[in-house]
Design a protein around this motif. Structure first.
Motif, PDB file in Angstrom:
ATOM      1  N   LYS A 287       0.828  -1.202   0.000  1.00 19.28           N
ATOM      2  CA  LYS A 287       0.000   0.000   0.000  1.00 19.28           C
ATOM      3  C   LYS A 287       0.863   1.252   0.000  1.00 19.28           C
ATOM      4  O   LYS A 287       0.558   2.247  -0.672  1.00 19.28           O
ATOM      5  N   ALA A 288       1.962   1.217   0.757  1.00 18.10           N
ATOM      6  CA  ALA A 288       2.858   2.372   0.809  1.00 18.10           C
ATOM      7  C   ALA A 288       3.530   2.611  -0.536  1.00 18.10           C
ATOM      8  O   ALA A 288       3.687   3.749  -0.974  1.00 18.10           O
ATOM      9  N   GLU A 289       3.922   1.535  -1.197  1.00 14.50           N
ATOM     10  CA  GLU A 289       4.548   1.667  -2.520  1.00 14.50           C
ATOM     11  C   GLU A 289       3.566   2.258  -3.525  1.00 14.50           C
ATOM     12  O   GLU A 289       3.930   3.080  -4.362  1.00 14.50           O
ATOM     13  N   GLU A 290       2.312   1.829  -3.439  1.00 12.06           N
ATOM     14  CA  GLU A 290       1.304   2.324  -4.372  1.00 12.06           C
ATOM     15  C   GLU A 290       0.993   3.801  -4.147  1.00 12.06           C
ATOM     16  O   GLU A 290       0.654   4.522  -5.077  1.00 12.06           O
ATOM     17  N   SER A 291       1.119   4.242  -2.908  1.00  7.77           N
ATOM     18  CA  SER A 291       0.796   5.637  -2.607  1.00  7.77           C
ATOM     19  C   SER A 291       2.018   6.546  -2.726  1.00  7.77           C
ATOM     20  O   SER A 291       1.924   7.752  -2.534  1.00  7.77           O
ATOM     21  N   PHE A 292       3.209   5.957  -3.006  1.00  6.77           N
ATOM     22  CA  PHE A 292       4.444   6.710  -3.167  1.00  6.77           C
ATOM     23  C   PHE A 292       4.758   7.566  -1.940  1.00  6.77           C
ATOM     24  O   PHE A 292       5.237   8.685  -2.041  1.00  6.77           O
ATOM     25  N   LYS A 293       4.461   7.034  -0.782  1.00  3.76           N
ATOM     26  CA  LYS A 293       4.750   7.742   0.456  1.00  3.76           C
ATOM     27  C   LYS A 293       5.647   6.888   1.335  1.00  3.76           C
ATOM     28  O   LYS A 293       5.621   5.667   1.263  1.00  3.76           O
ATOM     29  N   ASN A 294       6.427   7.564   2.182  1.00  7.56           N
ATOM     30  CA  ASN A 294       7.208   6.846   3.165  1.00  7.56           C
ATOM     31  C   ASN A 294       6.279   6.270   4.227  1.00  7.56           C
ATOM     32  O   ASN A 294       5.355   6.936   4.679  1.00  7.56           O
ATOM     33  N   MET A 295       6.543   5.047   4.614  1.00 10.64           N
ATOM     34  CA  MET A 295       5.685   4.398   5.584  1.00 10.64           C
ATOM     35  C   MET A 295       6.008   4.866   7.000  1.00 10.64           C
ATOM     36  O   MET A 295       7.160   4.834   7.421  1.00 10.64           O
ATOM     37  N   ARG A 296       4.978   5.303   7.707  1.00 11.81           N
ATOM     38  CA  ARG A 296       5.139   5.659   9.113  1.00 11.81           C
ATOM     39  C   ARG A 296       4.949   4.417   9.953  1.00 11.81           C
ATOM     40  O   ARG A 296       4.140   3.552   9.637  1.00 11.81           O
ATOM     41  N   THR A 297       5.688   4.320  11.039  1.00  9.06           N
ATOM     42  CA  THR A 297       5.561   3.170  11.925  1.00  9.06           C
ATOM     43  C   THR A 297       4.655   3.475  13.106  1.00  9.06           C
ATOM     44  O   THR A 297       4.548   2.662  14.019  1.00  9.06           O
ATOM     45  N   THR A 298       4.002   4.620  13.106  1.00  8.62           N
ATOM     46  CA  THR A 298       3.113   4.991  14.204  1.00  8.62           C
ATOM     47  C   THR A 298       2.044   5.937  13.697  1.00  8.62           C
ATOM     48  O   THR A 298       2.239   6.631  12.690  1.00  8.62           O
ATOM     49  N   GLU A 299       0.906   5.971  14.378  1.00  7.65           N
ATOM     50  CA  GLU A 299      -0.150   6.926  14.058  1.00  7.65           C
ATOM     51  C   GLU A 299      -0.082   8.146  14.962  1.00  7.65           C
ATOM     52  O   GLU A 299      -0.923   9.036  14.879  1.00  7.65           O
ATOM     53  N   THR A 300       0.916   8.189  15.824  1.00  5.27           N
ATOM     54  CA  THR A 300       1.049   9.298  16.766  1.00  5.27           C
ATOM     55  C   THR A 300       1.157  10.623  16.025  1.00  5.27           C
ATOM     56  O   THR A 300       1.928  10.760  15.086  1.00  5.27           O
ATOM     57  N   GLN A 301       0.370  11.600  16.475  1.00  4.45           N
ATOM     58  CA  GLN A 301       0.376  12.914  15.842  1.00  4.45           C
ATOM     59  C   GLN A 301       1.417  13.848  16.456  1.00  4.45           C
ATOM     60  O   GLN A 301       1.953  14.715  15.771  1.00  4.45           O
ATOM     61  N   VAL A 302       1.666  13.696  17.735  1.00  6.50           N
ATOM     62  CA  VAL A 302       2.578  14.627  18.408  1.00  6.50           C
ATOM     63  C   VAL A 302       3.291  13.925  19.561  1.00  6.50           C
ATOM     64  O   VAL A 302       2.713  13.096  20.261  1.00  6.50           O
ATOM     65  N   LEU A 303       4.566  14.255  19.723  1.00 11.86           N
ATOM     66  CA  LEU A 303       5.344  13.793  20.863  1.00 11.86           C
ATOM     67  C   LEU A 303       5.445  14.925  21.870  1.00 11.86           C
ATOM     68  O   LEU A 303       5.813  16.042  21.514  1.00 11.86           O
TER      69      LEU A 303
ATOM     70  N   TRP B 109      -4.794  13.548  25.084  1.00  9.73           N
ATOM     71  CA  TRP B 109      -5.567  12.305  24.958  1.00  9.73           C
ATOM     72  C   TRP B 109      -7.053  12.567  25.142  1.00  9.73           C
ATOM     73  O   TRP B 109      -7.881  12.054  24.396  1.00  9.73           O
ATOM     74  N   ASN B 110      -7.379  13.365  26.141  1.00  7.62           N
ATOM     75  CA  ASN B 110      -8.784  13.643  26.429  1.00  7.62           C
ATOM     76  C   ASN B 110      -9.460  14.411  25.303  1.00  7.62           C
ATOM     77  O   ASN B 110     -10.688  14.409  25.204  1.00  7.62           O
ATOM     78  N   CYS B 111      -8.665  15.059  24.470  1.00  4.27           N
ATOM     79  CA  CYS B 111      -9.206  15.815  23.331  1.00  4.27           C
ATOM     80  C   CYS B 111      -9.109  15.029  22.025  1.00  4.27           C
ATOM     81  O   CYS B 111      -9.336  15.589  20.944  1.00  4.27           O
ATOM     82  N   GLY B 112      -8.741  13.753  22.124  1.00  2.00           N
ATOM     83  CA  GLY B 112      -8.706  12.902  20.935  1.00  2.00           C
ATOM     84  C   GLY B 112      -7.439  12.991  20.112  1.00  2.00           C
ATOM     85  O   GLY B 112      -7.394  12.506  18.978  1.00  2.00           O
ATOM     86  N   ILE B 113      -6.398  13.607  20.655  1.00  3.27           N
ATOM     87  CA  ILE B 113      -5.115  13.707  19.944  1.00  3.27           C
ATOM     88  C   ILE B 113      -4.270  12.472  20.257  1.00  3.27           C
ATOM     89  O   ILE B 113      -4.136  12.069  21.413  1.00  3.27           O
ATOM     90  N   LYS B 114      -3.702  11.873  19.224  1.00  2.00           N
ATOM     91  CA  LYS B 114      -2.820  10.716  19.408  1.00  2.00           C
ATOM     92  C   LYS B 114      -1.434  11.218  19.785  1.00  2.00           C
ATOM     93  O   LYS B 114      -0.693  11.705  18.929  1.00  2.00           O
ATOM     94  N   ALA B 115      -1.118  11.124  21.058  1.00  2.00           N
ATOM     95  CA  ALA B 115       0.136  11.675  21.575  1.00  2.00           C
ATOM     96  C   ALA B 115       0.874  10.628  22.377  1.00  2.00           C
ATOM     97  O   ALA B 115       0.291   9.673  22.883  1.00  2.00           O
ATOM     98  N   GLU B 116       2.177  10.809  22.493  1.00  2.00           N
ATOM     99  CA  GLU B 116       2.995   9.943  23.333  1.00  2.00           C
ATOM    100  C   GLU B 116       4.183  10.727  23.862  1.00  2.00           C
ATOM    101  O   GLU B 116       4.434  11.856  23.446  1.00  2.00           O
TER     102      GLU B 116
END
Length: 252
Positions: A145-161, A181-188
């Motif tokens: 899927k990543a090759e077809e979309s010509f994008k680098n594959m991310r190993t996480t869905e995290t939006q912000v560190l 987290w309480n606001c629905g942001i994927k953070a770590e």
């Protein structure tokens, strides 16, 4: 079934009518009203459980992702209850059978209440439900899927560190990440108590996290968070109350 189990051709034909069935709540209702099934107490108990499962699936909003398939079978004999498979779907509108033919299952398992007890000296019954995941197949499909979309594959869905440039701010990082987290942001955040800022930035580059929310003594005094774009290294101070909105803008 005829040669090894000694069943009559008529019985086998009757079984064949059932194992072709799959669907959702309509199928469960059809089986509930079936004159043959309704005479079997074990089958009716199973249908009652499946109806309850479907009710829970509706509550979670995923009932359309699940199909009850009477033809599903597992090759191991230690299963004592429900069995299941997860199927990778390219088009959710595809027929269920077509999905299996095209992709195959990427995870499978079921209930096995007697297996663990076999290894217990006292023979105690240990109810279990398990699943095995086809990591290799999932990764190969993700790479394709990543090759077809010509994008680098991310190993996480995290939006912000959530990071800090100074030591002794672990609790402040925890407070900020909880708010996100309480606001629905994927953070770590990194699990080290006092990680170096460079290590935190390198972690983002390595895993593909696009943003870093940096806090420190001055940011806390000013009531802001320094938001950094990992790719461009652009930094901007954002009032804490507007942080979630800015993260959503940057990652949309």
């Amino acid at each position: 079934m005829i040669e090894e189990k000694g069943l009559s051709p008529e019985t086998v034909d009757r079984v064949g009518e059932y194992i072709r069935l799959n669907g959702g709540l309509a199928l469960l209702e059809h089986l509930w009203d079936d004159s043959v099934v309704s005479q079997n107490s074990v089958a009716m108990e199973a249908l009652k459980d499946l109806k309850l499962l479907h009710h829970y699936l509706e509550i979670f909003g995923v009932a359309d992702k699940v199909s009850f398939d009477l033809g599903l079978a597992r090759g191991l004999d230690y299963y004592t209850g429900v069995i299941y498979e997860a199927v990778l779907v390219d088009n959710p509108q595809d027929n269920y059978t077509d999905r299996i033919t095209e992709f195959g299952s990427i995870a499978a398992g079921g209930r096995y209440d007697d297996l663990v007890g076999m290894f217990d000296a006292k023979g105690r019954k240990v109810p279990c439900v398990g699943i095995s995941i086809g990591i290799e197949r999932i990764l190969s499909m993700a790479e394709k899927k990543a090759e077809e979309s010509f994008k680098n594959m991310r190993t996480t869905e995290t939006q912000v560190l959530v990071a800090s440039a100074q030591p002794h701010y672990v609790e402040e990082r925890m407070k900020l990440i909880t708010m996100l987290w309480n606001c629905g942001i994927k953070a770590e955040m990194l699990h080290k108590k006092n990680p170096k800022l460079l290590s935190q930035l390198q972690y983002c580059e390595r895993t593909g996290i696009p943003l870093v929310a940096i806090i420190g003594e001055q940011e806390l005094k000013d009531g802001v968070v320094k938001l950094r774009d990992v790719a461009t290294r652009e930094e901007v101070n954002i009032p804490r109350d507007y942080l979630v909105e800015e993260i959503q803008k940057w990652t949309s």
